[in-house]
Design an enzyme around this catalytic site. Structure first.
Site, PDB file in Angstrom:
ATOM      1  N   CYS A   1       0.868  -1.182   0.000  1.00  0.00           N
ATOM      2  CA  CYS A   1       0.000   0.000   0.000  1.00  0.00           C
ATOM      3  C   CYS A   1       0.907   1.234   0.000  1.00  0.00           C
ATOM      4  O   CYS A   1       2.108   1.114  -0.227  1.00  0.00           O
ATOM      5  CB  CYS A   1      -0.984  -0.005   1.170  1.00  0.00           C
ATOM      6  SG  CYS A   1      -0.252   0.238   2.802  1.00  0.00           S
TER       7      CYS A   1
ATOM      8  N   ASN B   1       2.520   1.487   4.153  1.00  0.00           N
ATOM      9  CA  ASN B   1       2.778   0.233   4.859  1.00  0.00           C
ATOM     10  C   ASN B   1       2.490   0.331   6.354  1.00  0.00           C
ATOM     11  O   ASN B   1       3.148  -0.294   7.166  1.00  0.00           O
ATOM     12  CB  ASN B   1       4.204  -0.240   4.594  1.00  0.00           C
ATOM     13  CG  ASN B   1       4.482  -1.672   5.034  1.00  0.00           C
ATOM     14  OD1 ASN B   1       5.578  -1.978   5.471  1.00  0.00           O
ATOM     15  ND2 ASN B   1       3.509  -2.559   4.927  1.00  0.00           N
TER      16      ASN B   1
ATOM     17  N   CYS C   1      -1.158   0.693   7.323  1.00  0.00           N
ATOM     18  CA  CYS C   1      -2.572   0.351   7.514  1.00  0.00           C
ATOM     19  C   CYS C   1      -2.942  -0.892   6.704  1.00  0.00           C
ATOM     20  O   CYS C   1      -3.036  -1.985   7.243  1.00  0.00           O
ATOM     21  CB  CYS C   1      -3.490   1.510   7.130  1.00  0.00           C
ATOM     22  SG  CYS C   1      -3.489   2.875   8.309  1.00  0.00           S
ATOM     23  N   ARG C   2      -3.130  -0.731   5.417  1.00  0.00           N
ATOM     24  CA  ARG C   2      -3.703  -1.799   4.602  1.00  0.00           C
ATOM     25  C   ARG C   2      -2.770  -2.978   4.360  1.00  0.00           C
ATOM     26  O   ARG C   2      -3.150  -4.131   4.603  1.00  0.00           O
ATOM     27  CB  ARG C   2      -4.177  -1.219   3.267  1.00  0.00           C
ATOM     28  CG  ARG C   2      -5.269  -0.184   3.441  1.00  0.00           C
ATOM     29  CD  ARG C   2      -5.572   0.549   2.154  1.00  0.00           C
ATOM     30  NE  ARG C   2      -4.440   1.396   1.771  1.00  0.00           N
ATOM     31  CZ  ARG C   2      -4.319   1.995   0.596  1.00  0.00           C
ATOM     32  NH1 ARG C   2      -5.255   1.823  -0.331  1.00  0.00           N
ATOM     33  NH2 ARG C   2      -3.278   2.766   0.330  1.00  0.00           N
ATOM     34  N   SER C   3      -1.573  -2.730   3.866  1.00  0.00           N
ATOM     35  CA  SER C   3      -0.690  -3.857   3.526  1.00  0.00           C
ATOM     36  C   SER C   3      -0.194  -4.592   4.770  1.00  0.00           C
ATOM     37  O   SER C   3      -0.107  -5.823   4.773  1.00  0.00           O
ATOM     38  CB  SER C   3       0.482  -3.403   2.659  1.00  0.00           C
ATOM     39  OG  SER C   3       1.241  -2.401   3.300  1.00  0.00           O
TER      40      SER C   3
ATOM     41  N   ASP D   1      -7.994   3.535   1.717  1.00  0.00           N
ATOM     42  CA  ASP D   1      -7.072   3.913   2.787  1.00  0.00           C
ATOM     43  C   ASP D   1      -7.880   4.471   3.956  1.00  0.00           C
ATOM     44  O   ASP D   1      -8.541   5.498   3.820  1.00  0.00           O
ATOM     45  CB  ASP D   1      -6.084   4.962   2.279  1.00  0.00           C
ATOM     46  CG  ASP D   1      -4.922   5.179   3.227  1.00  0.00           C
ATOM     47  OD1 ASP D   1      -5.033   4.811   4.420  1.00  0.00           O
ATOM     48  OD2 ASP D   1      -3.897   5.715   2.775  1.00  0.00           O
TER      49      ASP D   1
END
Length: 190
Positions: free
Chosen positions: A44, A47, A49-51, A161
């Site tokens: 993401c 690096n 939150c999402r990934s 995000d």
């Protein structure tokens, strides 16, 4: 020098990922299953939150299925401005409520990632475009996929995000990632 750098890289991954056995007693490095493991990198923007959450969810699912020794799972960011940081505290709190422990330290995508991973999975169009631009060649571009390609229940075209939003955004991201990670495992025949 190169041998030392390779040994350091392998030692780092051996500590993070089961699959490499070291035999320092006789001075040799034995790579047992690393070459046969499926290697997945989630990406993401920063690096945090999402990934990093996709990494945590996937590791959790693999452990539940008894498959953690068959995979190398990692995550990275397009940008390096959060390098070395833990995932966002709000994301960690929401993930913990669902039983996920997010302990990854943020790092940027590196050129060697395109050679070391079998799948590189971006969270949104911007991530995909950035990864396509950074890929060193056509073969490496073929490794790039969108996280939502693997969704089975949730009709999403990207993982949004949640950084600037509220609690519902973090929960929605977790919903998508749980669905997509389960779908990815199914796609891989697990």
């Amino acid at each position: 020098m190169l041998m030392c750098q390779c040994a350091n890289w392998l030692h780092y991954h051996a500590e993070r990922h089961i699959g490499i056995l070291f035999n320092w007693h006789i001075g040799t490095l034995l790579i047992v299953t690393f070459l046969y493991m499926k290697k997945i990198l989630f990406v993401c923007l920063g690096n945090i939150c999402r990934s990093s959450t996709a990494e945590g969810v996937m590791l959790h699912l693999l452990k539940e299925a008894g498959l953690e020794k068959e995979f190398v799972i990692d995550s990275a960011g397009i940008l390096a401005y959060h390098e070395g940081e833990l995932p966002d505290s709000r994301m960690r709190a929401h993930a913990a409520r669902r039983g996920y422990k997010l302990v990854h330290r943020s790092r940027p995508v590196r050129t060697e990632d395109f050679y070391n991973f079998d799948l590189i999975i971006g969270m949104d169009d911007r991530n995909i475009d950035d990864l396509q631009e950074r890929a060193p060649g056509v073969e490496e571009q073929k490794k790039i996929h969108r996280m939502t390609e693997y969704c089975r229940r949730i009709p999403a075209d990207h993982v949004p995000d949640p950084y600037y939003g509220g609690a519902e955004g973090f929960e929605y991201v977790l919903d998508i990632l749980e669905d997509a990670c389960s779908g990815l495992l199914e796609k891989l025949g697990c």
